[in-house]
Write an enzyme that holds these catalytic residues in place. Structure first.
Site, PDB file in Angstrom:
ATOM      1  N   GLY A  92       0.799  -1.231   0.000  1.00  0.00           N
ATOM      2  CA  GLY A  92       0.000   0.000   0.000  1.00  0.00           C
ATOM      3  C   GLY A  92       0.828   1.276   0.000  1.00  0.00           C
ATOM      4  O   GLY A  92       0.282   2.369  -0.176  1.00  0.00           O
ATOM      5  N   ARG A 123      -9.235  22.513   6.908  1.00  0.00           N
ATOM      6  CA  ARG A 123     -10.324  22.893   7.821  1.00  0.00           C
ATOM      7  C   ARG A 123     -10.038  22.473   9.257  1.00  0.00           C
ATOM      8  O   ARG A 123     -10.714  22.915  10.169  1.00  0.00           O
ATOM      9  CB  ARG A 123     -11.649  22.290   7.329  1.00  0.00           C
ATOM     10  CG  ARG A 123     -12.156  22.971   6.072  1.00  0.00           C
ATOM     11  CD  ARG A 123     -13.417  22.331   5.551  1.00  0.00           C
ATOM     12  NE  ARG A 123     -13.193  20.960   5.113  1.00  0.00           N
ATOM     13  CZ  ARG A 123     -14.153  20.084   4.851  1.00  0.00           C
ATOM     14  NH1 ARG A 123     -15.411  20.429   5.018  1.00  0.00           N
ATOM     15  NH2 ARG A 123     -13.860  18.873   4.445  1.00  0.00           N
ATOM     16  N   GLN A 124      -9.025  21.629   9.462  1.00  0.00           N
ATOM     17  CA  GLN A 124      -8.645  21.271  10.841  1.00  0.00           C
ATOM     18  C   GLN A 124      -7.521  22.217  11.277  1.00  0.00           C
ATOM     19  O   GLN A 124      -6.372  21.829  11.451  1.00  0.00           O
ATOM     20  CB  GLN A 124      -8.209  19.816  10.896  1.00  0.00           C
ATOM     21  CG  GLN A 124      -9.373  18.867  10.628  1.00  0.00           C
ATOM     22  CD  GLN A 124      -8.974  17.414  10.736  1.00  0.00           C
ATOM     23  OE1 GLN A 124      -8.184  17.037  11.584  1.00  0.00           O
ATOM     24  NE2 GLN A 124      -9.515  16.582   9.856  1.00  0.00           N
ATOM     25  N   LYS A 165     -25.766  29.642   9.415  1.00  0.00           N
ATOM     26  CA  LYS A 165     -25.563  28.188   9.434  1.00  0.00           C
ATOM     27  C   LYS A 165     -25.142  27.712  10.825  1.00  0.00           C
ATOM     28  O   LYS A 165     -24.283  28.323  11.451  1.00  0.00           O
ATOM     29  CB  LYS A 165     -24.467  27.840   8.423  1.00  0.00           C
ATOM     30  CG  LYS A 165     -23.972  26.412   8.478  1.00  0.00           C
ATOM     31  CD  LYS A 165     -23.107  26.118   7.266  1.00  0.00           C
ATOM     32  CE  LYS A 165     -21.803  25.475   7.625  1.00  0.00           C
ATOM     33  NZ  LYS A 165     -20.928  25.315   6.463  1.00  0.00           N
ATOM     34  N   ARG A 220     -23.722  24.219  12.560  1.00  0.00           N
ATOM     35  CA  ARG A 220     -23.292  22.848  12.264  1.00  0.00           C
ATOM     36  C   ARG A 220     -23.452  21.994  13.514  1.00  0.00           C
ATOM     37  O   ARG A 220     -22.897  22.297  14.561  1.00  0.00           O
ATOM     38  CB  ARG A 220     -21.831  22.845  11.789  1.00  0.00           C
ATOM     39  CG  ARG A 220     -21.368  21.458  11.372  1.00  0.00           C
ATOM     40  CD  ARG A 220     -19.959  21.482  10.811  1.00  0.00           C
ATOM     41  NE  ARG A 220     -19.872  21.906   9.423  1.00  0.00           N
ATOM     42  CZ  ARG A 220     -20.194  21.138   8.377  1.00  0.00           C
ATOM     43  NH1 ARG A 220     -20.674  19.921   8.572  1.00  0.00           N
ATOM     44  NH2 ARG A 220     -20.063  21.595   7.158  1.00  0.00           N
ATOM     45  N   ASP A 246     -19.795  28.680  -2.344  1.00  0.00           N
ATOM     46  CA  ASP A 246     -19.055  28.290  -1.137  1.00  0.00           C
ATOM     47  C   ASP A 246     -17.635  27.911  -1.548  1.00  0.00           C
ATOM     48  O   ASP A 246     -17.388  27.617  -2.724  1.00  0.00           O
ATOM     49  CB  ASP A 246     -19.741  27.108  -0.438  1.00  0.00           C
ATOM     50  CG  ASP A 246     -19.479  27.087   1.069  1.00  0.00           C
ATOM     51  OD1 ASP A 246     -18.652  27.894   1.553  1.00  0.00           O
ATOM     52  OD2 ASP A 246     -20.093  26.260   1.761  1.00  0.00           O
TER      53      ASP A 246
END
Ligand code: R5P
Length: 283
Positions: free
Chosen positions: A34, A89-90, A183, A185, A209
């Site tokens: 892998g 986004r983290q 919004k 979440r 977005d």
């Protein structure tokens, strides 16, 4: 010499045409266990520009391997273009014990490049996580290009944070009004969208977005508009990640069409960011 990552081959080719530069020969292999092996057989140039969206963990490893491979082959100057930066986004430790994943990957990338170019990262502040200079390219304006002729257009962002994208697309389109939804979440796949006060009855609405990931945000927004009497509802996003069943969620919610750029190469990638990237690289 431009060096494409496996996930950004069409964009790299478009960029090579824009810049009049050649594309390096690249090979992407996977070992039986892998592990990946991205290589540049015969690479022989002093400067290398790697273009690789980090859409998966493997794509990150490939990017690090390509940076290392061109150095090993003698490149003295390396620029890394990350059209879509995964993990961006983290950008905070959201719970005790969590990593700042965006910082971790930015530090790793910084070890073998001289300069980084990002396209509409989720927050511009993540550029500070890199240890090398970072240029940020705003490709939102490209999204106006594939839009059809719109009736009384309204450009909406699903939250206040993305209003700049709505404004940019509206400016590039040349007419229309902008607004944003509220919004909330609740989880990775559960969001609540509260309609804005702007009247959308009978109008063509483009929801803009930076990214469509699970499609939860967009499908909620589309449903609110479709049920509320909007004429046609389109989605326009810089990064059409469209993970898992996102595309179906959007169709079920009543979307007319999704438009995305090629920062992530998908069937909905109807416009290329190559021209704006070429401008940034030539600066
Ligand atoms: C978040 O603030 C972003 O701008 C996007 O709205 C979000 O990442 C979209 O994610 P999803 O498609 O999973 O709702």
């Amino acid at each position: 010499m431009l060096v494409p990552g496996a996930s950004s081959q069409a964009l790299a080719a478009a960029l090579a045409t824009e810049l009049g530069e050649s594309l390096a020969a690249v090979e992407y292999d996977t070992f039986p266990d892998g592990e990946t092996l991205a290589s540049v057989p015969g690479f022989d140039a002093e400067t290398a520009t790697i273009i690789a969206s980090t859409v998966s963990n493997d794509a990150y490893i490939e990017l690090l391997q390509l940076q290392d491979a061109v150095r090993e082959a003698g490149a003295e100057e390396v620029t890394t273009v990350i059209p879509y930066m995964g993990y961006a986004r983290q950008d905070k430790a959201f719970e005790a014990g969590h990593p700042i994943s965006a910082r971790a990957v930015a530090r790793a990338v910084s070890t073998t490049t001289d300069r980084v170019v990002l396209v509409n990262p989720h927050e511009d502040a993540i550029s500070e996580f890199f240890d090398v200079p970072v240029d940020i390219v705003d490709a939102a304006g490209c999204l106006a290009k594939p839009l059809p002729e719109l009736h009384d257009p309204l450009f909406l962002s699903p939250d206040s944070g993305a209003i700049d994208i709505a404004n940019t697309v509206c400016d590039a389109y040349g007419e229309g009004e902008t607004d944003y939804f509220e919004k909330k979440r609740r989880s990775g796949t559960d969001v609540e969208i509260t309609p804005s006060k702007t009247d959308f009855d009978g109008r063509d609405v483009v929801i803009t977005d930076d990214i469509i990931a699970t499609g939860s945000t967009m499908s909620e927004a589309v449903a609110v508009l479709a049920k509320g009497g909007a004429n046609r509802v389109f989605c326009a996003t810089v990064h059409p990640l469209l993970a898992r069943n996102a595309r179906t969620k959007l169709s079920r919610a009543g979307i007319e069409r999704v438009f995305g750029t090629d920062t992530i190469e998908r069937e909905v990638s109807s416009v290329s960011v190559a021209p704006v990237l070429a401008d940034a690289l030539e600066r």
